[in-house]
Design an enzyme around this catalytic site. Structure first.
Site, PDB file in Angstrom:
ATOM      1  N   VAL A 557       0.830  -1.203   0.000  1.00 14.98           N
ATOM      2  CA  VAL A 557       0.000   0.000   0.000  1.00 14.98           C
ATOM      3  C   VAL A 557       0.869   1.259   0.000  1.00 14.98           C
ATOM      4  O   VAL A 557       0.379   2.346   0.283  1.00 14.98           O
ATOM      5  CB  VAL A 557      -0.983   0.043   1.191  1.00 14.98           C
ATOM      6  CG1 VAL A 557      -2.004  -1.053   1.069  1.00 14.98           C
ATOM      7  CG2 VAL A 557      -0.249  -0.025   2.520  1.00 14.98           C
ATOM      8  N   PRO A 559       2.367   4.639  -0.882  1.00 17.27           N
ATOM      9  CA  PRO A 559       3.163   5.288   0.157  1.00 17.27           C
ATOM     10  C   PRO A 559       2.399   5.622   1.439  1.00 17.27           C
ATOM     11  O   PRO A 559       2.755   6.588   2.126  1.00 17.27           O
ATOM     12  CB  PRO A 559       3.594   6.578  -0.541  1.00 17.27           C
ATOM     13  CG  PRO A 559       2.383   6.950  -1.348  1.00 17.27           C
ATOM     14  CD  PRO A 559       1.811   5.633  -1.830  1.00 17.27           C
ATOM     15  N   ASP A 560       1.343   4.879   1.775  1.00 13.79           N
ATOM     16  CA  ASP A 560       0.520   5.229   2.947  1.00 13.79           C
ATOM     17  C   ASP A 560       1.340   5.392   4.219  1.00 13.79           C
ATOM     18  O   ASP A 560       1.195   6.395   4.941  1.00 13.79           O
ATOM     19  CB  ASP A 560      -0.537   4.154   3.174  1.00 13.79           C
ATOM     20  CG  ASP A 560      -1.684   4.238   2.178  1.00 13.79           C
ATOM     21  OD1 ASP A 560      -2.816   4.430   2.613  1.00 13.79           O
ATOM     22  OD2 ASP A 560      -1.434   4.110   0.964  1.00 13.79           O
ATOM     23  N   HIS A 561       2.152   4.379   4.556  1.00 16.48           N
ATOM     24  CA  HIS A 561       2.892   4.440   5.817  1.00 16.48           C
ATOM     25  C   HIS A 561       3.862   5.614   5.837  1.00 16.48           C
ATOM     26  O   HIS A 561       3.943   6.348   6.833  1.00 16.48           O
ATOM     27  CB  HIS A 561       3.653   3.137   6.043  1.00 16.48           C
ATOM     28  CG  HIS A 561       2.782   1.937   6.215  1.00 16.48           C
ATOM     29  ND1 HIS A 561       2.281   1.228   5.143  1.00 16.48           N
ATOM     30  CD2 HIS A 561       2.305   1.324   7.328  1.00 16.48           C
ATOM     31  CE1 HIS A 561       1.548   0.226   5.594  1.00 16.48           C
ATOM     32  NE2 HIS A 561       1.542   0.259   6.914  1.00 16.48           N
TER      33      HIS A 561
END
Length: 798
Positions: A557, A559-561
């Site tokens: 997922v 660049p969510d983090h």
């Protein structure tokens, strides 16, 4: 710009390689960053790719810094360096573990001399543990962190992600850790040593296997079979009239809208298809139908129609298309800038906007013959806070955070403050639940909620009502921070945006995240991480070759983090600034900007040399042998990177081929790249008779970067992670068993590890907050509950 939040903060930067972007981020936010280089310049000035005579990675990572060249073997220069450090607030360095003490230059010696200094030591594997002296490259970290095992297509070799993503992760987490240590110093008067391991940064912070996950995790097998996961259907990429688009059908309402657009085909009318696993299982029938519908429409038409219907769709763009994109130019994400005298390129400007202005590129990286003054300005006055505390306490004790954040970005952002002592109130509406809460299985709590919402309290309130918004504003009047990540303009439309909240609380800091930012033609586009990276060129480069139509990034997922972590850094910088001037700030983070900064090296190269950037798969265009190699066993792989001629000589000794050390085909780097196939063959023959761990150990002991491909469960027993106590157990009453969870990303000598209070159920703390903080009496509380304005935990969920 003298109004940036870190104006007056002094940073000495002695980095070379992984971690250089830490100082760049701090400089973007206003810190006075003085980079110290040896005579002739740092090795990173020669890092490929080099275009127009400049190292692109170096130029990007060292913009906005000042430079001083010092020979630390000279007594006079060493004295000047020590004077520089004496005037600093933060020292960021990449000294290798085991560097001899006694010269006054080790991290511990700096701290002993200046107990108020924050010393951030960045290395591949940290200062302790069995891998402490090992060499790290991006590809080695990918292999050993579990990322590589999930990347690629079923039946094929694992695939390395595009270059730059590891360095970004290290830089952002190092910037957070540096500011966390500095904020703690402002509370306690004491500095400390911060140990940053690139390995643990990626294990825990890039896209963790044992941390907050995207909705696609609902379709992932728990037995971790051999081979790459069949992830193409998680966030599928489909053909259209002018290329490809990616679609994210996660929420029930999104699927229902897609079902309607398809003409409500009878074979998908069963309510079972409202669930993600059911749609994954039927992908071989469902996706061809969608692709047929899309065939006659362009990417832009499909994105627009998707937005109108509430279906997240994004175009897959190549780097050249990204550079020419109207939105990124209008948003100020990509700007034309001089990287060196006479060399202008289109570059990513920076991560964040603060009070409507981008905190980004201001001036190019200075040359190696620069001569910066020690400290040219008087630092801002920052005294100990009024709640001065003893060292060893949580830095954010006493801060109140109202957390409206959702899914992965929101969970990661809020957790940074909850884990370090802030009173974080997760504000929820049961009629529009956080996407993480929708990914639970049967009657158990979603592991992502347990990981991401720990250490919070939950307030159930309907902000779609006037009275609900009034209650929120009442909480905000005494709060420090508001966190959100909705479509731009959502907070303003509800009357709880920054302009409204600062009228009642001038000290409030509001962080508003979105997919593509609040300005530019894409400002209202729906977006999740998989759509963002597709639109930013990451997905197009995350494949085996340009001729491959399939993309291999479906199991992440990103660049969510990292986007959440970027926002956390900006909020913390604003908290530091508030100690001086007492004012709040409005912070804006677009996930697209996060992805584009990471991909900056490729984008700048494409800008300077059009057509030069393509998907390279596992081939390193600038080194050989370098890549992913098969080892003895079923689906066993090892990454090896020969960085230079010294590495090549060491490798030939390890594999028993000293005769090749000075072979005309391999003796020099350019000759090895010309004869890549032959060099790879030599290495592959040796690796084929060894397990990945055997090969990795032998090569690393000789100083050659190598990393065994590790699967997620193997992280829990990795000897280095175990020696550094990288994991602990997270328990929750609704979990069938404890979850492995990160203890920390960075190791601090004073800041304690996070507590592990269980994540609250939706609305679990509504009564306590309504009575204790809002001051409602029982009659008022019951009326608000009866009217659906306050939403306590439902009895059925207890």
């Amino acid at each position: 710009m003298t109004d940036l939040p870190l104006t007056g903060v002094r940073v000495v930067d002695v980095t070379d390689g992984l971690g250089e972007s830490c100082g760049r981020f701090l400089a973007d936010l206003g810190a006075d960053v003085v980079r110290v280089e040896r005579p002739g310049g740092s090795a990173s000035r020669r890092t490929e790719p080099i275009e127009s005579g400049i190292s692109i990675p170096f130029a990007l990572d060292n913009a906005n810094k000042r430079v001083v060249v010092l020979d630390l073997d000279s007594d006079a220069h060493r004295s000047r360096f020590l004077d520089l450090v004496a005037g600093a607030d933060i020292l960021v360095e990449t000294t290798l573990a085991g560097t001899p003490a006694g010269r006054g230059l080790s991290p511990a010696e700096h701290l002993e001399r200046h107990p108020e200094l924050v010393v951030v030591s960045i290395s591949g594997f940290g200062q302790t543990g069995p891998y402490a002296d090992w060499a790290a490259t991006e590809s080695v970290i990918y292999a050993m962190s579990g990322v590589l095992s999930r990347s690629g297509e079923p039946g094929r070799e694992p695939l390395l992600p595009p270059a730059g993503l590891v360095e970004q992760s290290v830089g952002v987490h190092a910037a957070w850790s540096a500011l966390l240590g500095y904020y703690d110093r402002l509370r306690t008067g004491s500095g400390q040593l911060v140990d940053i391991s690139a390995f643990e940064t990626v294990v825990h912070g890039f896209d963790p296997g044992f941390g907050v996950q995207g909705s696609a995790a609902a379709g992932r097998r728990d037995d971790f079979p051999r081979g790459r996961p069949d992830a193409a259907n998680f966030y599928p990429v489909l053909r259209c009239a002018d290329g490809q688009v990616r679609i994210c059908l996660l929420a029930k309402r999104q699927w229902r809208a897609m079902f309607s657009w398809l003409g409500e085909p009878a074979e998908f009318a069963d309510p079972a298809f409202d669930t993600i696993p059911a749609r994954f299982a039927a992908a071989d029938r469902l996706h061809p139908l969608i692709e047929e519908l899309f065939a006659g429409r362009t990417r832009d038409e499909l994105v627009a129609e998707g937005a109108a219907r509430g279906i997240p769709i994004g175009g897959v763009l190549r780097p050249a298309e990204v550079l020419a994109n109207e939105h990124f130019a209008a948003a100020g994400t990509l700007v034309d800038a001089e990287l060196a005298p006479g060399v202008t390129a289109r570059i990513p400007s920076g991560y964040v906007k603060i009070d409507g202005r981008r905190a980004g590129f201001r001036h190019r990286a200075q040359s190696a013959d620069a001569a910066a003054d020690l400290w040219s300005e008087t630092p801002a006055a920052r005294e100990l806070t009024s709640d001065a505390a003893e060292p060893g306490t949580h830095p954010f004790t006493g801060l109140r955070v109202l957390d409206l954040g959702v899914v992965v970005f929101g969970a990661e952002l809020g957790r940074q403050f909850a884990d370090h002592g802030a009173h974080v109130i997760k504000v929820e509406n049961r009629d529009f639940p956080d996407g993480l809460r929708q990914s639970k299985r049967k009657d158990t709590l979603s592991p992502s909620v347990a990981w991401g919402h720990r250490n919070r309290r939950s307030l159930g309130v309907n902000l779609r009502t006037d009275e609900g918004r009034k209650l929120f504003r009442q909480l905000a009047a005494d709060a420090d921070v508001v966190l959100a990540n909705f479509k731009p303009g959502t907070l303003d439309s509800m009357g709880i945006g920054y302009d409204e909240l600062r009228k009642i609380n001038p000290r409030i800091i509001v962080s508003d995240g979105s997919a593509f930012g609040s300005t530019g033609p894409w400002n209202t586009r729906l977006g999740y991480g998989p759509l963002v990276r597709a639109a930013c060129g990451v997905s197009a480069l995350w494949r085996y070759s340009d001729s491959d139509t399939g993309l291999s990034d479906g199991s992440t997922v990103y660049p969510d983090h990292i986007g959440g972590q970027v926002a956390a850094v900006a909020v913390l910088a604003a908290l530091i600034a508030r100690l001086s001037h007492g004012r709040g700030a409005e912070i804006e983070v677009a996930q697209a900007d996060t992805a584009l900064v990471a991909l900056g090296g490729q984008l700048v190269r494409e800008s300077l040399a059009p057509g030069s950037v393509s998907a390279v798969g596992n081939t390193d265009p600038f080194a050989a042998p370098a890549g992913v190699y098969p080892c003895a066993g079923d689906d066993e792989w090892c990454v090896v990177t020969v960085r230079d001629d010294r590495d090549w000589r060491s490798l030939t000794r390890v594999i028993g081929r000293d005769d090749l050390a000075d072979d005309a085909r391999f003796g020099l780097a350019d000759r090895r790249t010309e004869n890549r196939e032959e060099a790879d063959k030599v290495l592959t023959e040796w690796l084929s008779e060894r397990t990945p761990v055997e090969a990795m150990t032998a090569l690393q002991e000789a100083g050659v970067p190598a990393g065994a491909m590790v699967r997620l469960p193997e992280l829990l027993t990795d000897p280095h992670l175990s020696a550094r106590d990288a994991y602990t157990q997270l328990e929750h009453p609704l979990l069938p068993a404890p979850l492995p969870t990160a203890v920390r990303v960075a190791r601090f000598t004073s800041i304690p590890d996070a507590p592990l209070h269980p994540a609250p159920l939706p609305g679990a703390d509504t009564h306590e907050i309504a009575v204790g903080l809002l001051g409602l009496d029982d009659a008022e509380y019951r009326r608000f509950v009866a009217d659906g304005i306050l939403q306590p935990l439902e009895e059925s969920a207890r």
